[in-house]
Motif scaffolding. Structure first.
Motif, short mmCIF file in Angstrom:
data_model
loop_
_atom_site.label_atom_id
_atom_site.label_comp_id
_atom_site.label_asym_id
_atom_site.label_seq_id
_atom_site.Cartn_x
_atom_site.Cartn_y
_atom_site.Cartn_z
N ASN A 3 58.20 -10.73 -82.20
CA ASN A 3 59.36 -9.94 -81.81
C ASN A 3 58.98 -8.59 -81.21
O ASN A 3 59.69 -8.07 -80.36
CB ASN A 3 60.30 -9.73 -82.99
CG ASN A 3 61.06 -10.98 -83.35
OD1 ASN A 3 61.07 -11.95 -82.60
ND2 ASN A 3 61.70 -10.97 -84.50
N ASN A 4 57.86 -8.01 -81.68
CA ASN A 4 57.45 -6.70 -81.17
C ASN A 4 56.97 -6.78 -79.72
O ASN A 4 56.79 -5.75 -79.08
CB ASN A 4 56.36 -6.09 -82.04
CG ASN A 4 55.06 -6.87 -81.98
OD1 ASN A 4 55.04 -8.08 -82.21
ND2 ASN A 4 53.98 -6.20 -81.67
N CYS A 9 64.37 -7.67 -78.30
CA CYS A 9 64.41 -7.61 -79.76
C CYS A 9 64.40 -6.18 -80.29
O CYS A 9 64.59 -5.96 -81.49
CB CYS A 9 63.21 -8.37 -80.35
SG CYS A 9 63.30 -10.13 -80.09
N ALA A 14 66.61 1.45 -83.80
CA ALA A 14 65.89 0.55 -84.70
C ALA A 14 64.77 1.30 -85.43
O ALA A 14 64.13 2.18 -84.86
CB ALA A 14 65.30 -0.62 -83.92
N SER A 15 64.54 0.92 -86.67
CA SER A 15 63.44 1.47 -87.46
C SER A 15 62.19 0.62 -87.19
O SER A 15 62.23 -0.61 -87.37
CB SER A 15 63.82 1.43 -88.94
OG SER A 15 62.77 1.93 -89.73
N ILE A 63 58.94 -4.40 -86.42
CA ILE A 63 60.35 -4.01 -86.43
C ILE A 63 60.83 -4.20 -87.86
O ILE A 63 60.76 -5.31 -88.40
CB ILE A 63 61.18 -4.89 -85.47
CG1 ILE A 63 60.60 -4.82 -84.06
CG2 ILE A 63 62.65 -4.47 -85.48
CD1 ILE A 63 61.17 -5.87 -83.11
N GLU A 64 61.27 -3.12 -88.49
CA GLU A 64 61.68 -3.20 -89.89
C GLU A 64 63.11 -3.71 -90.01
O GLU A 64 63.99 -3.31 -89.24
CB GLU A 64 61.58 -1.83 -90.55
CG GLU A 64 60.15 -1.33 -90.61
CD GLU A 64 60.05 0.00 -91.34
OE1 GLU A 64 60.92 0.86 -91.14
OE2 GLU A 64 59.10 0.15 -92.10
N ASN A 65 63.34 -4.58 -90.98
CA ASN A 65 64.69 -5.06 -91.27
C ASN A 65 65.32 -4.12 -92.28
O ASN A 65 64.74 -3.85 -93.32
CB ASN A 65 64.64 -6.48 -91.84
CG ASN A 65 64.13 -7.48 -90.81
OD1 ASN A 65 64.35 -7.31 -89.62
ND2 ASN A 65 63.44 -8.51 -91.27
N ILE A 66 66.50 -3.67 -91.96
CA ILE A 66 67.17 -2.71 -92.87
C ILE A 66 68.29 -3.43 -93.60
O ILE A 66 69.02 -4.18 -93.04
CB ILE A 66 67.73 -1.51 -92.08
CG1 ILE A 66 66.58 -0.76 -91.42
CG2 ILE A 66 68.51 -0.59 -92.99
CD1 ILE A 66 67.01 0.35 -90.51
#
Length: 66
Positions: A3-4, A9, A14-15, A63-66
């Motif tokens: 995804n990165n 994406c 986004a964090s 990409i961090e999921n929050i």
């Protein structure tokens, strides 16, 4: 393909964890919030380049999921 590496994406706000140019040899990651996406292509093998809200520029690694 991760995804990165895909521009669609990653969204402003986004964090993410990025690797700064100076940290590429060590792989040290920097946490921040995406302000702008700098890569114009839809895909980049080393990660999409972004600018964080604090002005730092680097390639997205996670990409961090929050």
């Amino acid at each position: 393909m991760n995804n990165n590496q895909i521009r669609s994406c990653i969204k402003p706000g986004a964090s993410v964890l990025i690797v700064l140019k100076k940290d590429q040899p060590t792989g040290k990651l920097t946490h921040g919030i995406v302000d702008r996406i700098l890569t114009n292509s839809t895909y980049h093998p080393r990660g999409i380049k972004v600018m964080l809200t604090d002005g730092q520029v680097g390639r997205v690694q996670i990409i961090e999921n929050i």
